[in-house]
Design a protein around this motif. Structure first.
Motif, PDB file in Angstrom:
ATOM      1  N   VAL A 132      -1.911  10.292   7.967  1.00 22.31           N
ATOM      2  CA  VAL A 132      -2.857   9.220   7.659  1.00 22.31           C
ATOM      3  C   VAL A 132      -4.029   9.295   8.629  1.00 22.31           C
ATOM      4  O   VAL A 132      -3.836   9.335   9.848  1.00 22.31           O
ATOM      5  CB  VAL A 132      -2.172   7.843   7.747  1.00 22.31           C
ATOM      6  CG1 VAL A 132      -3.192   6.721   7.536  1.00 22.31           C
ATOM      7  CG2 VAL A 132      -1.039   7.727   6.731  1.00 22.31           C
TER       8      VAL A 132
ATOM      9  N   SER B 252      -7.495   3.978   6.812  1.00 21.72           N
ATOM     10  CA  SER B 252      -6.774   2.950   6.063  1.00 21.72           C
ATOM     11  C   SER B 252      -7.668   1.732   5.856  1.00 21.72           C
ATOM     12  O   SER B 252      -8.578   1.464   6.641  1.00 21.72           O
ATOM     13  CB  SER B 252      -5.498   2.538   6.810  1.00 21.72           C
ATOM     14  OG  SER B 252      -5.813   1.971   8.081  1.00 21.72           O
TER      15      SER B 252
ATOM     16  N   THR C 117      -1.752  -1.557   2.362  1.00 20.41           N
ATOM     17  CA  THR C 117      -2.889  -0.850   2.942  1.00 20.41           C
ATOM     18  C   THR C 117      -3.202   0.373   2.087  1.00 20.41           C
ATOM     19  O   THR C 117      -2.296   1.131   1.736  1.00 20.41           O
ATOM     20  CB  THR C 117      -2.581  -0.418   4.386  1.00 20.41           C
ATOM     21  OG1 THR C 117      -2.482  -1.583   5.205  1.00 20.41           O
ATOM     22  CG2 THR C 117      -3.677   0.476   4.939  1.00 20.41           C
TER      23      THR C 117
ATOM     24  N   ILE D 189      -4.484   3.952   1.922  1.00 20.67           N
ATOM     25  CA  ILE D 189      -4.551   5.009   2.936  1.00 20.67           C
ATOM     26  C   ILE D 189      -5.253   6.257   2.395  1.00 20.67           C
ATOM     27  O   ILE D 189      -5.252   6.531   1.195  1.00 20.67           O
ATOM     28  CB  ILE D 189      -3.155   5.402   3.454  1.00 20.67           C
ATOM     29  CG1 ILE D 189      -2.264   5.916   2.316  1.00 20.67           C
ATOM     30  CG2 ILE D 189      -2.502   4.249   4.184  1.00 20.67           C
ATOM     31  CD1 ILE D 189      -0.944   6.535   2.779  1.00 20.67           C
TER      32      ILE D 189
ATOM     33  N   CYS E  86       1.308   0.397   8.648  1.00 21.02           N
ATOM     34  CA  CYS E  86       0.998   1.816   8.857  1.00 21.02           C
ATOM     35  C   CYS E  86      -0.120   1.964   9.891  1.00 21.02           C
ATOM     36  O   CYS E  86      -0.939   1.061  10.086  1.00 21.02           O
ATOM     37  CB  CYS E  86       0.632   2.491   7.542  1.00 21.02           C
ATOM     38  SG  CYS E  86      -1.046   2.193   6.985  1.00 21.02           S
TER      39      CYS E  86
ATOM     40  N   GLU F 207      -2.862   5.081  11.943  1.00 23.84           N
ATOM     41  CA  GLU F 207      -3.416   6.421  11.930  1.00 23.84           C
ATOM     42  C   GLU F 207      -2.447   7.356  12.659  1.00 23.84           C
ATOM     43  O   GLU F 207      -1.935   7.026  13.724  1.00 23.84           O
ATOM     44  CB  GLU F 207      -4.779   6.431  12.618  1.00 23.84           C
ATOM     45  CG  GLU F 207      -5.485   7.773  12.588  1.00 23.84           C
ATOM     46  CD  GLU F 207      -6.859   7.716  13.220  1.00 23.84           C
ATOM     47  OE1 GLU F 207      -7.314   8.769  13.730  1.00 23.84           O
ATOM     48  OE2 GLU F 207      -7.475   6.628  13.215  1.00 23.84           O
TER      49      GLU F 207
ATOM     50  N   CYS G  38       5.877   4.615   0.439  1.00 19.64           N
ATOM     51  CA  CYS G  38       4.461   4.632   0.070  1.00 19.64           C
ATOM     52  C   CYS G  38       4.283   5.279  -1.300  1.00 19.64           C
ATOM     53  O   CYS G  38       5.063   6.151  -1.700  1.00 19.64           O
ATOM     54  CB  CYS G  38       3.614   5.348   1.130  1.00 19.64           C
ATOM     55  SG  CYS G  38       4.157   7.024   1.540  1.00 19.64           S
TER      56      CYS G  38
END
Length: 543
Positions: free
Chosen positions: A272, A275, A388, A390, A404, A406, A436
């Motif tokens: 990720v 976000s 969120t 992403i 979540c 980064e 997810c």
């Protein structure tokens, strides 16, 4: 206790003493049940072929109930019987032998459940739709065929029990026997031990890791590993439906009791990098104020679009269809066969989403527009809000838990149908952040690559079994098949088993083994075989 309800010739569902409003409510439910019934995919059928009122079969026509009737229904469905978790097994096991009794008023359970379906399908008037009792009663009425332990626990999470261990023990008779044998009620264990042992026994015995998709790091009890779902805390997120990211594989790994570590194997998809929280604090908006709630959902969608337009810049217009599928988790009617009428039509949803993008944000949103768009806005709120959005370092987009961060890793794990978000630790282990939905990897693409052009993975309904099964549809010919068109040759020594359910799913076994050793897990989806196709896999030690 389960055997008592299963063998009983009659089970009385006692709702309590009769009142004036319960008489009105029972009369309204009997009226609905006398006109219409619903099949396994909730399509309306006449109760009596020779006496059919078309208004009852038209789901666009409202129910002929006045305010007094609706308030009476709300009052009755809010009775404590409907909130208790232990009654789920009673009604599931008694099935056709149950009778609903309120005071001196009675009706067969099957008529009661059909009448509740009628309320839901025809639609609750906006003045009363904020009452959760209708959907909660429907959850109980949907009990017909056994579901997996995870789906059962998720569906029943709003029901009440005094002991958190009973979140597991109270629903054991609702799940398939093979899963039920893995759990023995033991009240000497703590709730955390009960929840942990459920994951361990399921993983080790069945090679099924789907319980991991119910983990949420924000709900975690600090005394439990991150790979153990905390069933004592209701999950507020919309379920991820019809995922097969693991390509029908089985768990490869082991459990280390001394370190409370569950070792799993899978493919690291991406990290990720960006976000956007889909914020939706509607707690200050009265549930009865439909216009304010719809406007709030619309504002949340606009806010998300602003953030994504900035993120994708000049490429935004080319991402619209991907974004639309992502924020609705691809939960559209055309992903089912036959198309599931409860879900949105994708083309209509994409047109609505495109209109929102093109709107002038300086202009006020008209009330009539919001009402016409209500089904799109409510679905967006139910599925995406609180999550969120992403973006990964490989340009994947998806929906993930709000917790979540980064650097979290999107991984597809053998034995888990839904991708997981994992967080690396300083010790080289990983914590489960949660499940997810990631566009482009939900139907086995991580292991098998994309589907050939003109093919679609669908949820196919089988009328005999009464459930949905993953199938593949040739969009040019309309042909539907069980076999994945990406399938590679089986490894040496493996064969497909000829069995009664082969039109629904495939079983495999080694040539020298007995038929009772057959497995549903595809022997091609393993590290050695995939390595030869260029797919990398690795172990993740979950703590």
């Amino acid at each position: 206790m389960g055997d008592i309800y299963r063998c009983a010739t009659k089970v009385i569902v006692w709702l309590g003493p009769g009142t004036d409003d319960s008489l009105i409510a029972m009369q309204a439910l009997r009226l609905a049940a006398s006109h219409v019934r619903f099949d396994d995919v909730y399509r309306p059928l006449p109760k009596h072929e020779d006496n059919c009122d078309p208004d009852w079969l038209d789901m666009r026509k409202p129910l002929p109930y006045d305010h007094e009737t609706w308030t009476s229904l709300v009052s009755m469905l809010n009775r404590t019987w409907f909130s208790r978790l232990w009654i789920w097994q009673e009604i599931f096991l008694s099935r056709d032998h149950a009778v609903v009794t309120c005071g001196k008023d009675t009706m067969p359970w099957n008529d009661f459940r059909q009448s509740i379906f009628c309320l839901i399908e025809k639609g609750i008037p906006s003045k009363y739709e904020s009452h959760d009792c209708f959907l909660q009663a429907a959850d109980i009425c949907y009990l017909r065929n056994p579901l997996t332990i995870g789906r059962t626990l998720q569906r029943s999470q709003w029901a009440q029990c005094s002991d958190p261990r009973d979140r597991i023990f109270a629903v054991l008779h609702l799940i398939p026997e093979a899963e039920r044998r893995l759990v023995r009620p033991d009240y000497t264990k703590t709730p955390g031990e009960v929840y942990r042992d459920l994951v361990i026994h399921t993983s080790v015995t069945t090679r099924d890791l789907n319980l991991l998709s119910y983990c949420e790091i924000g709900d975690q009890d600090s005394s439990m590993p991150s790979w153990v779902p905390n069933w004592a805390v209701p999950c507020l997120y919309y379920a991820i439906l019809n995922a097969s990211a693991d390509a029908n594989s089985g768990w490869l790994g082991h459990y280390t009791s001394t370190q409370e570590t569950l070792v799993v194997t899978g493919h690291e998809v991406a990290k990720v990098t960006d976000s956007h929280d889909i914020l939706s604090d509607s707690s200050s908006i009265p549930k009865t104020n439909r216009y304010s709630r719809l406007k709030h959902y619309h504002d949340v969608m606009r806010s998300l679009i602003r953030g994504l337009r900035y993120r994708f810049d000049q490429n935004f217009d080319r991402q619209v269809e991907r974004i639309c599928r992502t924020i609705y988790q691809n939960t559209f009617a055309d992903e089912y066969e036959p198309p599931f009428h409860r879900h949105l039509d994708f083309k209509a949803t994409l047109e609505f989403f495109s209109r929102v993008i093109a709107q002038d944000e300086k202009k006020a949103v008209e009330k009539d527009y919001l009402e016409k768009a209500s089904k799109f806005l409510c679905a967006f709120h139910n599925i995406a809000c609180g999550k969120t959005f992403i973006v990964t370092d490989r340009d994947n987009i998806g929906l993930a838990p709000r917790s979540c961060e980064e650097g979290d890793i999107v991984a597809v794990i053998f034995g888990c149908e839904i991708p997981l978000l994992l967080r690396p630790t300083m010790e080289g282990t990983f914590r489960v952040v949660g499940a997810c939905w990631v566009e482009g990897i939900m139907t086995g693409e991580s292991f098998l690559g994309p589907l050939p052009e003109g093919w679609q993975c669908i949820a196919h309904h089988d009328e005999e079994k009464g459930g949905y099964y993953d199938h593949f549809k040739n969009l040019k010919t309309g042909r539907i098949q069980v076999r994945d068109p990406r399938s590679l040759p089986l490894p040496d020594g493996w064969i497909e088993v000829d069995h009664p359910g082969k039109h629904l799913y495939t079983l495999y076994q080694r040539e020298e083994e007995e038929p009772n050793k057959a497995t549903r897990f595809d022997p091609r989806i393993n590290p050695h075989y995939l390595r030869n196709t260029g797919v990398s896999t690795r172990e993740f030690a979950l703590v």
